[in-house]
Design an enzyme around this catalytic site. Structure first.
Site, mmCIF file in Angstrom:
data_model
loop_
_atom_site.group_PDB
_atom_site.id
_atom_site.type_symbol
_atom_site.label_atom_id
_atom_site.label_comp_id
_atom_site.label_asym_id
_atom_site.label_seq_id
_atom_site.Cartn_x
_atom_site.Cartn_y
_atom_site.Cartn_z
ATOM 1 N N ARG A 78 0.834 -1.203 0.000
ATOM 2 C CA ARG A 78 0.000 0.000 0.000
ATOM 3 C C ARG A 78 0.868 1.252 0.000
ATOM 4 O O ARG A 78 1.011 1.927 -1.011
ATOM 5 C CB ARG A 78 -0.951 -0.004 1.216
ATOM 6 N N ASP A 79 1.512 1.528 1.112
ATOM 7 C CA ASP A 79 2.280 2.771 1.235
ATOM 8 C C ASP A 79 3.479 2.771 0.296
ATOM 9 O O ASP A 79 3.912 3.821 -0.174
ATOM 10 C CB ASP A 79 2.737 2.946 2.685
ATOM 11 N N HIS B 275 5.420 4.587 12.539
ATOM 12 C CA HIS B 275 5.447 4.465 11.074
ATOM 13 C C HIS B 275 6.530 5.422 10.568
ATOM 14 O O HIS B 275 6.244 6.559 10.210
ATOM 15 C CB HIS B 275 4.072 4.836 10.512
ATOM 16 N N HIS C 15 9.635 7.077 8.224
ATOM 17 C CA HIS C 15 10.121 7.219 6.858
ATOM 18 C C HIS C 15 11.613 7.513 6.907
ATOM 19 O O HIS C 15 12.163 7.785 7.967
ATOM 20 C CB HIS C 15 9.342 8.300 6.114
ATOM 21 N N CYS D 229 4.415 9.562 0.360
ATOM 22 C CA CYS D 229 3.048 10.088 0.337
ATOM 23 C C CYS D 229 2.872 11.004 -0.860
ATOM 24 O O CYS D 229 3.583 12.009 -0.975
ATOM 25 C CB CYS D 229 2.756 10.858 1.639
ATOM 26 N N ASN E 143 9.431 4.676 2.929
ATOM 27 C CA ASN E 143 9.378 4.123 4.278
ATOM 28 C C ASN E 143 10.732 3.508 4.641
ATOM 29 O O ASN E 143 11.567 3.282 3.783
ATOM 30 C CB ASN E 143 8.304 3.020 4.354
#
Length: 327
Positions: A19-20, A211, A213, A244, A253
């Site tokens: 996803r990310d 989370h 990065h 993002c 990430n």
């Protein structure tokens, strides 16, 4: 002030690459390629995989087929397959897709929230209340993700008290955990610890997840800082891909295999198989058609880690081997 804790003996890794990771790639993978990736990740020992997001495909076309991906992946009973949803419609689609858990994401700054989901923070909190109710009725876990907790590309510093206030409201709605997102990689170890301590003082029992990065080289340093104040849940992306699309300059990430390698070197168990993760990183590199940022894929695994043979990877052989799940 809460004193530093001893490092945890185990850490839970949630894989967010499907996803990310993929949402910020120019190349949109086919549904079959996404299924291939997730099925390979299944065999690495992961127990949490973020499959996709139910967002408007006009804004994030990389996620347009999330429902089909959910329908066709090989599901394992001991793996939580989650999805992101910004609003009630997205949550309803996640329920229809039989997601095991739904993460509702809000930003800790007004500007980023408008850029990301085109709502004010208060509007997003109101939407979160509706989502929480729908998920409760469907017996699906409701999680909350706070973006730009450690800094906003539009507003710079984000007040810690705002993060605390939003966390309080989300926990009151029944959020099972709060994920602290370093969306643009503006975090540093002292800031990570300051935010976590503030939340621990107000909500000592609330499950918190980091989370991170990877901008400016601080990603793994921030992981260590979080471990020192009791965080034992980390998001990471295979190969270190990601970012993002609604935050200028957002980096990828932290890399799953690099993070797991560091933790295993420190004697912290994740239950994950590093050679299998490296093979997954090789797979995503081939699917995307460009080199990924991860370092273990380039430098190899330290020889004293189980499976750490400095040799060319045989992905077919590695991915076919079973994993002993210990976390």
């Amino acid at each position: 002030m809460i004193p530093l804790t001893t490092l945890p003996s185990t850490v839970s890794i949630r894989e967010v690459g499907p996803r990310d990771g993929l949402q910020n790639e120019d190349r949109i993978l086919t549904t079959e390629q996404k299924i291939l990736l997730i099925n390979a990740l299944n065999n690495s020992g992961l127990r949490q995989i973020e499959v996709g997001s139910f967002v408007n495909p006009r804004y994030v076309p990389q996620m347009a087929d999330t429902a089909e991906v959910f329908a066709r992946i090989e599901r394992r009973p001991d793996v939580i397959y989650s999805a992101i949803a910004p609003n009630l419609r997205g949550a309803q689609r996640a329920i229809e897709a039989r997601a095991d858990s739904v993460q509702v994401f809000l930003s800790a700054s007004e500007s980023h929230n408008q850029s990301n989901v085109r709502m004010s923070i208060n509007e997003s909190l109101a939407a979160a209340a509706d989502i929480a109710l729908a998920l409760k009725e469907a017996s699906i876990e409701f999680e909350a993700v706070l973006s730009v907790v450690f800094g906003c590309p539009f507003e710079n510093d984000v007040p810690i008290e705002r993060v605390v206030t939003m966390t309080e409201r989300l926990l009151a709605l029944g959020a099972s955990q709060i994920t602290l997102g370093d969306t643009t990689g503006m975090a540093h170890p002292r800031l990570v610890q300051a935010v976590v301590r503030a939340l621990r003082e107000r909500f000592p029992q609330a499950p918190l997840r980091l989370h991170p990065h990877s901008a400016r080289g601080a990603g793994l340093a921030n992981v260590l800082a979080a471990l020192e104040v009791g965080i034992d849940r980390i998001d990471a992306s295979i190969g270190g891909i990601g970012g993002c699309p609604f935050a200028p300059g957002a980096p990828g990430n932290i890399c799953t295999e690099d993070t797991v390698h560091m933790l295993h070197e420190m004697g912290i168990d994740t239950g994950l198989d590093i050679p299998k993760l490296v093979s997954c990183a090789k797979l995503i590199e081939s699917l995307l058609g460009h080199e990924v940022p991860g370092q273990v894929i380039k430098g190899g695994i330290c020889g004293h880690i189980p499976g750490g043979k400095m040799r060319p990877w045989n992905e077919t052989e590695i991915l076919a081997q079973p994993v002993s799940r210990t976390v």
